[in-house]
Design a protein around this motif. Sequence first.
Motif, PDB file in Angstrom:
ATOM      1  N   PHE A  65       0.824  -1.206   0.000  1.00  0.00           N
ATOM      2  CA  PHE A  65       0.000   0.000   0.000  1.00  0.00           C
ATOM      3  C   PHE A  65       0.860   1.259   0.000  1.00  0.00           C
ATOM      4  O   PHE A  65       0.520   2.260  -0.648  1.00  0.00           O
ATOM      5  N   GLU A  86      -5.720   9.889   2.711  1.00  0.00           N
ATOM      6  CA  GLU A  86      -5.015  10.729   1.728  1.00  0.00           C
ATOM      7  C   GLU A  86      -4.528   9.850   0.568  1.00  0.00           C
ATOM      8  O   GLU A  86      -4.548  10.272  -0.595  1.00  0.00           O
ATOM      9  N   GLY A  87      -4.119   8.634   0.893  1.00  0.00           N
ATOM     10  CA  GLY A  87      -3.749   7.688  -0.159  1.00  0.00           C
ATOM     11  C   GLY A  87      -4.919   7.386  -1.073  1.00  0.00           C
ATOM     12  O   GLY A  87      -4.770   7.284  -2.294  1.00  0.00           O
ATOM     13  N   CYS A  88      -6.113   7.224  -0.477  1.00  0.00           N
ATOM     14  CA  CYS A  88      -7.321   7.003  -1.286  1.00  0.00           C
ATOM     15  C   CYS A  88      -7.576   8.189  -2.221  1.00  0.00           C
ATOM     16  O   CYS A  88      -7.985   8.004  -3.375  1.00  0.00           O
ATOM     17  N   ILE A 104       0.385   4.150  -2.811  1.00  0.00           N
ATOM     18  CA  ILE A 104       0.039   5.550  -2.555  1.00  0.00           C
ATOM     19  C   ILE A 104       1.173   6.485  -2.967  1.00  0.00           C
ATOM     20  O   ILE A 104       0.930   7.636  -3.348  1.00  0.00           O
ATOM     21  N   GLY A 157       0.543   6.822  -6.487  1.00  0.00           N
ATOM     22  CA  GLY A 157      -0.652   7.643  -6.637  1.00  0.00           C
ATOM     23  C   GLY A 157      -0.367   9.116  -6.436  1.00  0.00           C
ATOM     24  O   GLY A 157      -0.916   9.974  -7.138  1.00  0.00           O
ATOM     25  N   CYS A 158       0.496   9.434  -5.477  1.00  0.00           N
ATOM     26  CA  CYS A 158       0.864  10.829  -5.218  1.00  0.00           C
ATOM     27  C   CYS A 158       1.526  11.441  -6.445  1.00  0.00           C
ATOM     28  O   CYS A 158       1.196  12.557  -6.860  1.00  0.00           O
ATOM     29  N   TRP A 179      -5.303  10.291  -3.436  1.00  0.00           N
ATOM     30  CA  TRP A 179      -4.300  10.262  -4.511  1.00  0.00           C
ATOM     31  C   TRP A 179      -4.645   9.204  -5.554  1.00  0.00           C
ATOM     32  O   TRP A 179      -4.517   9.448  -6.753  1.00  0.00           O
ATOM     33  N   ILE A 180      -5.066   8.031  -5.089  1.00  0.00           N
ATOM     34  CA  ILE A 180      -5.447   6.971  -6.033  1.00  0.00           C
ATOM     35  C   ILE A 180      -6.637   7.417  -6.878  1.00  0.00           C
ATOM     36  O   ILE A 180      -6.675   7.212  -8.095  1.00  0.00           O
TER      37      ILE A 180
END
Length: 829
Positions: free
Chosen positions: A355, A627-629, A359, A362-363, A631-632
């Motif tokens: 993960f 925040e990862g969600c 992320i 994703g960022c 970016w994704i």
Amino acid sequence: MEEEISRGKSSGIMLKICGFIVDKRNLFFLIYAILAVFSVFSRNWVKVENQMSYYLPAESETKRGLDLMQEEFVTYGTCNVMIANVSYDQAEEIKSDLEKIEGVFSVDFDDTESHYTNGSAYYNITFDHDEDEDECLTSLKLVQVYLDGYDVYLTTGLGDIQSELINEEMNTISVIVVIVVVSVLLLTSQAYAEVPVLLITFGSAALVQMGSNFLLGTISFVSDSVTIVLQLALSVDYAVILLNRYKEEHASLPSREATIVALSKAIPEISGSSLTTIGGLVAMMFMQFKMGADMGIVLIKSILLSLLSVFLLMPGVIMLFSGLMEKTQHKNFIPDIPFVGKFAYKTRYIMAPLFIVVIAAGCVISNKCPYVYGYSRITPPIINRVQKAEQIQEENFGSANMVALVVPKGDYESEARLLADLDACPEVDHTLGLANTEALSGYTLTDKLTPRQFSELLNLDYEVAELIYAAYAINDEDYAKAVNGLSTYKVPLIDMFSFVYREVKDGYVTLDDELMDSLEEANRMMTFARNQLEGENYSRMLVYLNLPEESDETFEFIDRMHLIADKYYDDSGVYVVGESVSEYDLQKCFGRDNTVVSLVSILAVLVVLLFTFKSAGMPVLLIVVIEGCIWINFSFPTIMNDPLFFLGYLIVSSIQMGANIDYAIVIASRYTELRGSMLRKEAIINTMNLSFPTIITSGTMLAVAGTVIGKLTSDCAIFGIGRCLGRGTIISIFITMFVLPQVLLVGDKIIEKTAFVMNMPVRNRQLSGLIRVDGLVRGRIDGTVNGTMHAVIKGNISAYVESGEVTPMPEENDTISTNAHDVTGKEAE
């Protein structure tokens, strides 16, 4: 002892307040009935703003230029009409008929390809009134009536046609979302009668929300369109929490007492849950682009009104339906999902590091998202009749990208040179201003003519022309010219025509009928042009570009227009205004707003989480996950090369951080609670079983609401918000269900070590009989207990004692007392 007394008083006050709400439920029914009736009427008092430029920062060029043009110039109403399947002769006849319609000032049509091609005619109709006046709409209606029966495609900026179409779409969307919500509630409820309880509660809040918008004066078309749907999706959890609390308490208490106790427990729980959502929405209020603040305020108001509806109205509704809920109970349709917890435990050392990689990617990818700031590069899923007409007109006759250039008034020669410089640019198709508009015999409106030239132009006697010029010089207080310099005295043609017309009207000059008719027509046209292009202090020029509405090249040329104008004017008095400039200003705002929204939403949610978990590690882990969600979510437009309207990112990222994090909080809270009395594997399996109903209920509603909005709207801004919200919620559900558990398992030690209070059990006590408990206890007391309690228990205890004492008491004391109510066999808080 003082803490115990304080806690007892606080609990007693809360129970009294909740008892008043339940017992006086008929009063609250009456209040909400009155508010509902009032809202039915007051919802029509709301003023809706349809222009995004209205929300630009006050210091932006577009905002300053629009305000200046509003003060200085008249902008006449216009419409563009394309009629297909007509001959040129028919088109000429139609033009003549249109010109005769009351309120039509002019109809532009000729035999060039700009106006007639492939059996289709294209007319530019200008009305004789300001675009804000009702007379324009009356004339437009007359035009539409005349054109009825033709194969016609009409576009105009008059009226609120687009807004009306959006409202029609949102009505359809609202019905679909309500159907989905009812279906979800039927599946996740334990009694069919729970559904009307929830719908009455939400319906009342939604109606009051719509009816109270007039208090804000003006709201944006985005807020007006999507707030109700988002209010349902964001706040239905609050009603579900109270209903679940009621069912827990009603297992051992009568309806009234169960409702009172449930409300006393639900108020702090629901208030805490709402703070993260409000925290995310508060971030929108810090945007330079004020539509974010507008939507943030409206959504926060909707959340607060939903809270009030749950706290004040819903307890009475529960009492009203309590008997029916018992009679309509059904089996639980939501299964346990132990496989998710087992999967999490087995893959904890794989999914968590993976993960982090995802992320990070994703960022990087989301930072390359192809944001756009206008609608020209976006194709919505639905094309309404206005957009269809625009498309067909553009396919047959092209489109014009026009910007207005506003400069200080008074120097016609500088205006002429500026227009010539712009016309020489390959990026410019043509320009229009007083200084290059032809009047008569090749002269422009601002050309300066001598008396000789003026007399030749109008076939006047030279002596008459001299007299007119002398009168003009005296009126202009230029006495030297009036006495001995008339032969070389030059006056702009437009100024001389206006002077002559005034003199004729005042009776000082007499002209023959033919010349008078020519003067009347010339004055009509010049007044019309002057009202549009010359104000009291500024002049306006129209520049038609050969550039797309939005592109880097377009934005660069806007800057170059300023450099060209700087040769003739001080830049502080020069404004460029138009759709392209508005989009350029939005691009400038976005960089700052993007940073501010992200930081403020994270900080606001972080503060709430710090107080919720009393740990530094847990909030950081949850925020990183959400925040990862985000970016994704915003990597998809980059990967698919799909332009995204910038407002979608700013609003959806705030909602994701404020609302989707609730799913992570539910799992994290359950895990923290169960971890005190279970091993990690057992704790995570039970956590996912207990959290799944809440997450699937709330998440499905928000995901469906967003997806439906994104599929059934023709507005590009609303389309972007809906699509990103639906996709982002689905991603958040997936990540919190299948990645967050592994993160919690791996980060267990970090959470424990960064806690503000070390969760180290001081001793494990196992006693039975009559026992006095004082302190923070975690374990079994005929039911799981995790909290600080001061009670006498008759039964068995097997618990970790983190602080305080657990002391055996003499058996002859059979009294069982607590601060607020009997906790035997129930959870103590």
